[in-house]
Structure formats: C-alpha cells, structure tokens
Design a protein around this motif. Structure first.
Motif, PDB file in Angstrom:
ATOM      1  N   UNK A   1      -3.840 -14.416   9.618  1.00 62.74           N
ATOM      2  CA  UNK A   1      -3.405 -15.438  10.574  1.00 62.74           C
ATOM      3  C   UNK A   1      -2.189 -14.961  11.359  1.00 62.74           C
ATOM      4  N   UNK A   2      -1.259 -14.326  10.651  1.00 60.47           N
ATOM      5  CA  UNK A   2      -0.062 -13.833  11.329  1.00 60.47           C
ATOM      6  C   UNK A   2      -0.404 -12.723  12.315  1.00 60.47           C
ATOM      7  N   UNK A   3      -1.324 -11.843  11.912  1.00 65.94           N
ATOM      8  CA  UNK A   3      -1.722 -10.748  12.801  1.00 65.94           C
ATOM      9  C   UNK A   3      -2.409 -11.277  14.046  1.00 65.94           C
ATOM     10  N   UNK A   4      -3.231 -12.312  13.911  1.00 66.59           N
ATOM     11  CA  UNK A   4      -3.900 -12.919  15.071  1.00 66.59           C
ATOM     12  C   UNK A   4      -2.871 -13.506  16.033  1.00 66.59           C
ATOM     13  N   UNK A   5      -1.779 -14.039  15.475  1.00 63.59           N
ATOM     14  CA  UNK A   5      -0.716 -14.612  16.318  1.00 63.59           C
ATOM     15  C   UNK A   5       0.188 -13.541  16.919  1.00 63.59           C
ATOM     16  N   UNK A   6      -0.077 -12.277  16.624  1.00 64.75           N
ATOM     17  CA  UNK A   6       0.679 -11.197  17.242  1.00 64.75           C
ATOM     18  C   UNK A   6       1.809 -10.637  16.410  1.00 64.75           C
ATOM     19  N   UNK A   7       1.916 -10.997  15.147  1.00 63.60           N
ATOM     20  CA  UNK A   7       2.997 -10.489  14.297  1.00 63.60           C
ATOM     21  C   UNK A   7       2.740  -9.030  13.919  1.00 63.60           C
TER      22      UNK A   7
ATOM     23  N   UNK B   1       3.448  -5.537  11.524  1.00 67.85           N
ATOM     24  CA  UNK B   1       3.440  -5.358  10.081  1.00 67.85           C
ATOM     25  C   UNK B   1       4.837  -5.594   9.501  1.00 67.85           C
ATOM     26  N   UNK B   2       5.868  -5.255  10.262  1.00 65.81           N
ATOM     27  CA  UNK B   2       7.240  -5.482   9.788  1.00 65.81           C
ATOM     28  C   UNK B   2       7.573  -6.975   9.763  1.00 65.81           C
ATOM     29  N   UNK B   3       7.109  -7.704  10.781  1.00 69.69           N
ATOM     30  CA  UNK B   3       7.329  -9.161  10.796  1.00 69.69           C
ATOM     31  C   UNK B   3       6.616  -9.821   9.628  1.00 69.69           C
ATOM     32  N   UNK B   4       5.391  -9.383   9.378  1.00 71.95           N
ATOM     33  CA  UNK B   4       4.630  -9.960   8.256  1.00 71.95           C
ATOM     34  C   UNK B   4       5.336  -9.679   6.928  1.00 71.95           C
ATOM     35  N   UNK B   5       5.838  -8.452   6.795  1.00 67.74           N
ATOM     36  CA  UNK B   5       6.471  -8.073   5.526  1.00 67.74           C
ATOM     37  C   UNK B   5       7.780  -8.830   5.298  1.00 67.74           C
TER      38      UNK B   5
END
Length: 278
Positions: free
Chosen positions: A172-178, A180-184
């Motif tokens: 979901x975060x990747x779809x919103x444009x996050x 890998x560092x933001x996700x982590x």
C-alpha cells in the motif's frame, strides 16, 4: 463459608506471595549486604537486617575508588553497544525478511550461526584483531566485540517480527509512492518498537555485566568498567566487602530503571501479534 473463602484466597495468593518473596529477596539481601561490615557479611548476620546501618560503605565507594569513572565507562560502552547492535541488526533483518536478493539465505545462516560460537574460544584471535586495528585500550575495543556477539540474537528477534508483518502494508505504501527508506523508517520501525525495546534491554544487560572481554581488552585504568572496578575492592591483605556491596547496589540501579522504562514493551514483544498492533 468464610473459612472456605479464606482457604480459597490462601490457595490463590499463597503461591503468588511465595514467588514474590523468592524473587525480591536477592535484591533485598544485596541492599542489606551493602550496609554491613565484613564480620556481619560472613559470620554473625549473613541473611538478616544489618545491626548497624553503615552508610560509610557508600561514601568509601565514592571517595576511595573511582566509582564515577567506572560508572561513566560502563554507560558509554553499554549505550554504544545497544545503539550499534540495534541499528545493524534492524537493517539486516529487514533486508533478509522482506527483500529478495541473491545470497540472503546464506547471509542469514551465517549471521545466526554466531549464537553457537562460545566467546571463550575466540578471545585470542579477537585480541590480535583488535590490536591490529589499533583499537586497544579504547571504548571500541569492547564495544565492537559486544556488538558482534549480540548481532545473532538480535537479528533472530527482529527477523521474526518483520516476517510476521503483513506484506500488504508495504504494498500500500509503495502504491502511494513511498520509497524503501520511507517504508523502513516511517512504517516498519514503529511496528517493531516492542522488539527494539526487548533487544535493547537484553543487549544493555549483557554489555553492562560483561567481565571477561573487558578484562582482556582494557588495561587502562581510566577506561575500565564497573565489573572490572570491583576488582579494586580486593587487595593482598583484605577486601572491603561492604563497599563492594554498595557498588553492586549502585550498578544495579540502571538495569532496574531500564527494565521499568521498557517493561510494557517487553510484554508486547512476548506476542508477535502485538507488534503488528504497535
């Protein structure tokens, strides 16, 4: 009726009270120990309340020995070990648990195999390695070995937590444009806070109490930690056991404070599902 209720309460609270006494008595005994002299400690009053409260044991610990210096060195080594261990093991565990890359399984096995290597058998190679890295008689002479010894344990804990998290969170975060560092940093790390607290406590206790590696790696008196400092209370002609008890009481305080601060997170860490709830 009242008799039955009394018997029921006794059966319920009796074992709990006994367990509480058995658990708390070592700390109480240590506190009493710190106020006794050598005669009371070893012969006349081993287990009881001090016949005279000798506060001079604490003043001797501060005035005669460099207790503040030992305490400062232990804090620096313990906190440095916790920070490095948590950062390195978090990054590796996340990469191993959530990403696909060549050699990840081999790297994971290599990392966790460190748990099965006894510390004693690598002391001499470790001493030579630290000497060749020009780290002898420095804080890093003990911090780096401590981090290496604790990476396996902390990696296993973090790997299990990261593995338990649903992949839909990252998707979901990747779809919103996050990235890998933001996700982590903004999504995954808050979810594993209970594991971070648990690992921090265990690593802190290890670094705070460790004696053997510190004894071998540090010969400079200004860099010695509290476990090494206790040796100064023993001389050729006698030992000040009361002052030694005072030092042990003082050295126990940080570990109790750390546990009280993170006890709630430890309870959450006991169940992986609680980590998902954050």
């Amino acid at each position: 009726m009242k008799l039955n209720q009394f018997a029921k309460n006794t059966l319920v609270y009796g074992p709990l009270g006994l367990f509480f006494i058995v658990s708390i008595y070592p700390l109480v005994w240590l506190l009493f120990y710190s106020f006794k002299n050598n005669e009371e400690i070893f012969s006349t009053n081993v287990f009881g309340i001090p016949t005279e409260w000798r506060f001079e044991n604490y003043t001797n610990a501060f005035n005669t020995f460099d207790l503040v210096g030992f305490f400062k060195n232990s804090m620096i080594v313990s906190i440095g070990t916790v920070i490095l261990t948590v950062i390195l093991s978090l990054m590796f565990s996340y990469a191993a648990a959530r990403m696909r890359w060549k050699g990840s399984e081999i790297a994971k096995i290599f990392m966790t195999s460190g748990m099965f290597i006894p510390m004693q058998i690598i002391l001499i190679p470790l001493l030579i390695l630290v000497r060749d890295m020009h780290l002898s008689n420095s804080y890093f002479a003990v911090i780096l070995p401590y981090v290496a010894f604790q990476l396996s344990f902390s990696t296993i804990i973090f790997y299990a937590f990261f593995k338990s998290l649903p992949y839909e969170i990252e998707e979901s975060a990747a779809i919103d444009g996050a990235s890998v560092y933001t996700i982590f940093f903004k999504i995954m790390l808050p979810l594993v806070k209970p594991a971070i607290a648990s690992v921090s406590i265990f690593v802190f206790l290890f670094a705070w109490n460790e004696f053997l590696v510190a004894l071998i790696m540090i010969s400079d008196n200004t860099l010695k930690t509290l476990p090494l400092g206790l040796l100064y209370f023993q001389t050729q002609f006698g030992s000040d056991w009361g002052a030694m008890g005072a030092v042990m009481v003082i050295s126990t305080i940080p570990t109790i404070v750390v546990y009280l601060l993170f006890s709630e997170q430890i309870e959450k860490a006991l169940t992986v599902s609680s980590a998902v709830k954050g």
